[in-house]
Design an enzyme around this catalytic site. Structure first.
Site, PDB file in Angstrom:
ATOM      1  N   GLN A  90      17.095  -4.478  -0.610  1.00  0.00           N
ATOM      2  CA  GLN A  90      15.995  -5.527  -1.110  1.00  0.00           C
ATOM      3  C   GLN A  90      16.042  -5.662  -2.496  1.00  0.00           C
ATOM      4  O   GLN A  90      16.180  -4.980  -3.198  1.00  0.00           O
ATOM      5  CB  GLN A  90      14.637  -4.749  -0.455  1.00  0.00           C
ATOM      6  CG  GLN A  90      13.498  -5.870  -0.746  1.00  0.00           C
ATOM      7  CD  GLN A  90      12.148  -5.396  -0.849  1.00  0.00           C
ATOM      8  OE1 GLN A  90      11.778  -4.336  -1.548  1.00  0.00           O
ATOM      9  NE2 GLN A  90      11.419  -5.808   0.010  1.00  0.00           N
ATOM     10  N   CYS A 139       5.299  -7.012  -2.513  1.00  0.00           N
ATOM     11  CA  CYS A 139       4.938  -5.826  -3.128  1.00  0.00           C
ATOM     12  C   CYS A 139       4.024  -6.007  -4.196  1.00  0.00           C
ATOM     13  O   CYS A 139       4.309  -7.003  -5.076  1.00  0.00           O
ATOM     14  CB  CYS A 139       6.226  -4.943  -3.591  1.00  0.00           C
ATOM     15  SG  CYS A 139       5.940  -3.303  -4.134  1.00  0.00           S
ATOM     16  N   LYS A 144      10.915 -10.528   3.044  1.00  0.00           N
ATOM     17  CA  LYS A 144       9.709  -9.884   3.461  1.00  0.00           C
ATOM     18  C   LYS A 144       8.435 -10.011   2.642  1.00  0.00           C
ATOM     19  O   LYS A 144       8.363 -10.206   1.454  1.00  0.00           O
ATOM     20  CB  LYS A 144       9.750  -8.155   3.220  1.00  0.00           C
ATOM     21  CG  LYS A 144       8.738  -7.321   3.362  1.00  0.00           C
ATOM     22  CD  LYS A 144       9.403  -5.739   3.548  1.00  0.00           C
ATOM     23  CE  LYS A 144       8.221  -4.701   3.716  1.00  0.00           C
ATOM     24  NZ  LYS A 144       7.366  -4.586   2.639  1.00  0.00           N
ATOM     25  N   HIS A 155       4.389  -8.167   6.651  1.00  0.00           N
ATOM     26  CA  HIS A 155       3.111  -7.022   6.611  1.00  0.00           C
ATOM     27  C   HIS A 155       1.992  -7.576   6.853  1.00  0.00           C
ATOM     28  O   HIS A 155       1.656  -8.703   5.931  1.00  0.00           O
ATOM     29  CB  HIS A 155       3.558  -6.613   5.079  1.00  0.00           C
ATOM     30  CG  HIS A 155       2.497  -5.079   4.734  1.00  0.00           C
ATOM     31  ND1 HIS A 155       2.302  -4.672   3.757  1.00  0.00           N
ATOM     32  CD2 HIS A 155       1.853  -4.766   5.586  1.00  0.00           C
ATOM     33  CE1 HIS A 155       1.658  -3.644   3.533  1.00  0.00           C
ATOM     34  NE2 HIS A 155       1.058  -3.700   4.879  1.00  0.00           N
ATOM     35  N   ASN A 215       5.135  -5.593  10.444  1.00  0.00           N
ATOM     36  CA  ASN A 215       5.059  -4.279   9.703  1.00  0.00           C
ATOM     37  C   ASN A 215       3.585  -4.114   9.230  1.00  0.00           C
ATOM     38  O   ASN A 215       2.714  -5.212   9.074  1.00  0.00           O
ATOM     39  CB  ASN A 215       5.963  -4.404   8.416  1.00  0.00           C
ATOM     40  CG  ASN A 215       5.497  -3.477   7.384  1.00  0.00           C
ATOM     41  OD1 ASN A 215       5.271  -3.571   6.220  1.00  0.00           O
ATOM     42  ND2 ASN A 215       5.973  -2.203   7.588  1.00  0.00           N
ATOM     43  N   GLY A 216       3.302  -2.728   9.348  1.00  0.00           N
ATOM     44  CA  GLY A 216       1.803  -2.452   8.565  1.00  0.00           C
ATOM     45  C   GLY A 216       1.125  -1.810   9.610  1.00  0.00           C
ATOM     46  O   GLY A 216       0.716  -2.237  10.678  1.00  0.00           O
ATOM     47  N   GLY A 217       0.984  -0.389   9.231  1.00  0.00           N
ATOM     48  CA  GLY A 217      -0.033   0.489   9.984  1.00  0.00           C
ATOM     49  C   GLY A 217       0.418   0.787  11.133  1.00  0.00           C
ATOM     50  O   GLY A 217      -0.270   0.993  12.017  1.00  0.00           O
ATOM     51  N   GLY A 225       7.040   2.037   7.762  1.00  0.00           N
ATOM     52  CA  GLY A 225       7.135   2.567   6.425  1.00  0.00           C
ATOM     53  C   GLY A 225       6.737   3.776   6.437  1.00  0.00           C
ATOM     54  O   GLY A 225       7.751   5.012   6.545  1.00  0.00           O
ATOM     55  N   ARG A 226       5.288   4.217   5.922  1.00  0.00           N
ATOM     56  CA  ARG A 226       4.760   5.731   5.793  1.00  0.00           C
ATOM     57  C   ARG A 226       5.037   6.600   7.000  1.00  0.00           C
ATOM     58  O   ARG A 226       5.561   7.718   6.744  1.00  0.00           O
ATOM     59  CB  ARG A 226       3.384   5.414   5.536  1.00  0.00           C
ATOM     60  CG  ARG A 226       3.367   4.961   4.123  1.00  0.00           C
ATOM     61  CD  ARG A 226       2.243   4.610   3.657  1.00  0.00           C
ATOM     62  NE  ARG A 226       1.645   3.378   4.414  1.00  0.00           N
ATOM     63  CZ  ARG A 226       0.521   2.729   4.481  1.00  0.00           C
ATOM     64  NH1 ARG A 226      -0.567   2.866   3.770  1.00  0.00           N
ATOM     65  NH2 ARG A 226       0.165   1.716   5.152  1.00  0.00           N
TER      66      ARG A 226
HETATM   67  C1  LIG Z   1       5.893   4.845  -1.558  1.00  0.00           C
HETATM   68  C2  LIG Z   1       6.014   3.116  -0.992  1.00  0.00           C
HETATM   69  C3  LIG Z   1       6.774   2.381  -1.785  1.00  0.00           C
HETATM   70  C4  LIG Z   1       6.884   1.021  -1.346  1.00  0.00           C
HETATM   71  N1  LIG Z   1       7.786   0.239  -1.911  1.00  0.00           N
HETATM   72  C5  LIG Z   1       8.077  -1.075  -1.481  1.00  0.00           C
HETATM   73  C6  LIG Z   1       9.193  -1.879  -1.943  1.00  0.00           C
HETATM   74  O1  LIG Z   1       9.915  -1.757  -3.029  1.00  0.00           O
HETATM   75  N2  LIG Z   1       9.249  -3.107  -1.294  1.00  0.00           N
HETATM   76  C7  LIG Z   1       8.643  -3.650  -0.482  1.00  0.00           C
HETATM   77  O2  LIG Z   1       8.798  -4.811   0.068  1.00  0.00           O
HETATM   78  N3  LIG Z   1       7.492  -2.887   0.035  1.00  0.00           N
HETATM   79  C8  LIG Z   1       7.352  -1.450  -0.523  1.00  0.00           C
HETATM   80  N4  LIG Z   1       6.150  -0.800   0.028  1.00  0.00           N
HETATM   81  C9  LIG Z   1       5.547  -1.536   1.376  1.00  0.00           C
HETATM   82  C10 LIG Z   1       6.265  -0.921   2.585  1.00  0.00           C
HETATM   83  O3  LIG Z   1       7.493  -1.522   2.751  1.00  0.00           O
HETATM   84  C11 LIG Z   1       5.411  -1.284   3.897  1.00  0.00           C
HETATM   85  O4  LIG Z   1       5.187  -2.766   3.516  1.00  0.00           O
HETATM   86  C12 LIG Z   1       4.006  -0.693   3.870  1.00  0.00           C
HETATM   87  O5  LIG Z   1       3.957   0.549   3.347  1.00  0.00           O
HETATM   88  C13 LIG Z   1       3.315  -1.011   5.044  1.00  0.00           C
HETATM   89  O6  LIG Z   1       3.933  -0.237   6.256  1.00  0.00           O
HETATM   90  P1  LIG Z   1       3.472   1.369   6.876  1.00  0.00           P
HETATM   91  O7  LIG Z   1       2.002   1.022   6.953  1.00  0.00           O
HETATM   92  O8  LIG Z   1       4.380   0.989   7.871  1.00  0.00           O
HETATM   93  O9  LIG Z   1       3.756   2.124   5.747  1.00  0.00           O
HETATM   94  C14 LIG Z   1       6.096   0.552  -0.095  1.00  0.00           C
HETATM   95  C15 LIG Z   1       5.103   1.248   0.281  1.00  0.00           C
HETATM   96  C16 LIG Z   1       5.396   2.753  -0.161  1.00  0.00           C
HETATM   97  C17 LIG Z   1       4.334   3.705   0.727  1.00  0.00           C
END
Ligand SMILES: Cc1cc2nc3c(=O)[nH]c(=O)nc-3n(C[C@H](O)[C@H](O)[C@H](O)COP(=O)(O)O)c2cc1C
Length: 348
Positions: A80, A110, A149, A181, A221-223, A243-244
């Site tokens: 990315q 982001c 993204k 997202h 993506n998201g949640g 992600g998380r």
């Molecule tokens: C610690 C952390 C760092 C992240 N860094 C990036 C990143 O570098 N690039 C990006 O597009 N999204 C980044 N995100 C967002 C995640 O890619 C994702 O879109 C977001 O956490 C929602 O998905 P989730 O609910 O499954 O965690 C980050 C999220 C977290 C928690």
């Protein structure tokens, strides 16, 4: 073991986007570094893994070997990029090409302050024409898919208008897939963490984009917390990105191959995982690294199992001590009572 990636890279175009649904682990700064990805790859052979965002300027002017090298075992892996200057992004793609990434992704989602000051990330939602120029420039020099993204919108934007406008433009510029997202980002007033929690999720909006572009790969993506939820989304879109949940409970990756890639059912072999991570840690230490760089990503693995607390404690304290080695990983695994739960329970 720590050589740069290469050998098995995908060069024939959209390979990982033309074989059915895609399950991916999201790009996460400070989390999805190469050690994290190697660890995740031991648990799922197929999940598409994303790097942390790497800023184009850092690749052009910074320590590119450290920023870009990865282990061949990590494939398929997507790089990315962050940036908003088409020429710089194209240069970064050119520099990254020999490393053998399977995809290049542009971060349009982001919202951190650092990212806003460089005019990239989510604030690019406000200038879709710039995003399109970036994609066009990246596509012109990339042999692998170029993807985006994004969020559904930022600030006062109306996602019903802003999102289709962005998608139309980036597709016209040649984007091969769009990951969305499913919430807005507020560029002022919310921290990056709050921007991942407070703006409401709107999955329907993403589903509608898929209806509008049935031939385009659209991922959501998201949640998303569980594989069951992920599966339900795949009734509407082509890909799911966690992600998380994937990071904090990596055991859920153990069922990904079977559930989304039609791999034969197999029991997760935790002893093998331990041995591979120990060997990987030893190689990293031999190269001047520390076991902590690897152990920190493994802390959440056994959440909920008897012994998980001790496991966590060993990895987060003993691994930081001077001279700590791979034996810390062995000690942590020894604290877990695997007989108490099969793989399904771990991923429940
Ligand atoms: C610690 C952390 C760092 C992240 N860094 C990036 C990143 O570098 N690039 C990006 O597009 N999204 C980044 N995100 C967002 C995640 O890619 C994702 O879109 C977001 O956490 C929602 O998905 P989730 O609910 O499954 O965690 C980050 C999220 C977290 C928690």
């Amino acid at each position: 073991m720590t050589a740069q990636g290469g050998g098995t890279s995908v060069t024939e175009g959209k390979a990982h986007y033309s074989n059915g649904p895609v399950f991916s682990v999201a790009p996460m700064i400070d989390w999805t570094d190469r050690h994290c990805r190697y660890f995740h790859r031991q648990i799922s052979r197929n999940a598409l893994l994303y790097t942390e965002m790497v800023v184009a300027d850092a690749i052009i002017y910074g320590p590119r070997e450290r920023l870009l090298s990865f282990d061949a075992a990590e494939h398929p892996v997507a790089l990315q990029l962050g940036g908003s200057d088409p020429a710089k992004l194209a240069e970064a793609v050119r520099i990254a090409a020999p490393y053998g990434y399977d995809e290049i992704n542009l971060n349009v989602g982001c919202p951190s302050d650092r990212v806003q000051s460089g005019t990239f990330g989510a604030c690019l939602m406000l200038t879709p024409e710039v995003v399109a120029e970036c994609v066009r420039a990246m596509k012109a020099v990339s042999a692998v898919p170029v993807t985006v993204k994004c969020r559904i919108g930022v600030d006062e934007q109306d996602p019903e208008a802003a999102l289709p406008d962005l998608i139309t433009r980036v597709l016209d510029a040649g984007a091969d897939a769009i990951w969305i997202h499913a919430r807005k980002a507020w560029l002022k007033g919310l921290s990056p963490k709050e921007n991942r929690e407070i703006p409401p999720l709107d999955y329907e909006m993403v589903y509608r984009m898929k209806q509008r572009w049935p031939d385009v790969f659209i991922g959501i993506n998201g949640g998303i917390h569980t594989l069951e939820e992920a599966q339900a989304h795949l009734g509407h879109v082509d890909g799911v990105m966690l992600g998380r949940a994937a990071y904090q409970n990596a055991a859920i990756l153990a069922e990904v191959d079977q559930r989304f890639y039609l791999a034969p059912a197999r029991e997760m072999d935790w002893d093998q995982l331990r041995d591979r991570m120990m060997a990987y840690a030893q190689a990293h230490i031999d190269n001047g690294g520390r076991v902590q760089h690897i152990a920190r990503h493994m802390v959440g693995l056994f959440t909920g199992l008897p012994g998980a607390r001790r496991y966590r404690q060993i990895l987060s304290t003993d691994a930081t001590k001077p001279g700590a080695g791979p034996e810390v990983i062995a000690a942590a695994f020894a604290a877990v009572d695997f007989s108490a739960a099969p793989a399904e329970a771990l991923s429940a």
